[in-house]
Write an enzyme that holds these catalytic residues in place. Sequence first.
Site, PDB file in Angstrom:
ATOM      1  N   ARG A   1       1.582   4.704  -3.196  1.00 26.78           N
ATOM      2  CA  ARG A   1       1.338   6.135  -3.012  1.00 26.78           C
ATOM      3  C   ARG A   1       2.612   6.934  -3.247  1.00 26.78           C
ATOM      4  NH1 ARG A   1      -0.839   3.777   1.513  1.00 26.78           N
ATOM      5  NH2 ARG A   1       0.623   4.827   2.890  1.00 26.78           N
TER       6      ARG A   1
ATOM      7  N   HIS B   1       0.833  -1.208   0.000  1.00 24.98           N
ATOM      8  CA  HIS B   1       0.000   0.000   0.000  1.00 24.98           C
ATOM      9  C   HIS B   1       0.868   1.259   0.000  1.00 24.98           C
ATOM     10  CE1 HIS B   1      -4.233  -1.484   0.979  1.00 24.98           C
ATOM     11  NE2 HIS B   1      -3.519  -2.573   0.763  1.00 24.98           N
TER      12      HIS B   1
END
Length: 168
Positions: free
Chosen positions: A51, A47
């Site tokens: 980003r 995750h």
Amino acid sequence: MTFVLGGAASGKSVFGENLIVNSGLIPVYLATARIWDAEIKNRVQVHRDRRDTAWTNCEATHDLAPVLSKRRAGEAVLVDCATMWLTNHVMDDTDLAQAQADLLTALANCAAPIVVVSNELGQGIVPADADTRAFREAQGRLNIALAAQADTAVQVVAGLPNVLKGSL
């Protein structure tokens, strides 16, 4: 608030991230996961790697209100995810009804738009043990409350969104 619901590895987090990025607002990631083991550590890293540096990263495993109360117009918050938040409360044997009420209040009082990601656990088989059945029931109640409070609710299956409430 937008509520994004889906099964494990359904693409719900990526969908939620894209909603935030495409909003044109400053992206804020509110991580709820607690690192329990190597598998969770790896998931968190996947995750994080998705980003870029435009994201403001915040962590809150229990009380989201302090982080959400600091958010301002011009930002958009991704809460990922309600299931990990619930897991933390269950593992710490907290009062789930009070924690859920506090969460819903914190979400309602946030000045920024919010996307909440959560897991759908009720479409599988009935778990064999009482603790797992109790968790599934608690997750179901939390999901019902989040969907009721949301302006938009989206189910993600195989990376594909199905709008259940409101519009995108």
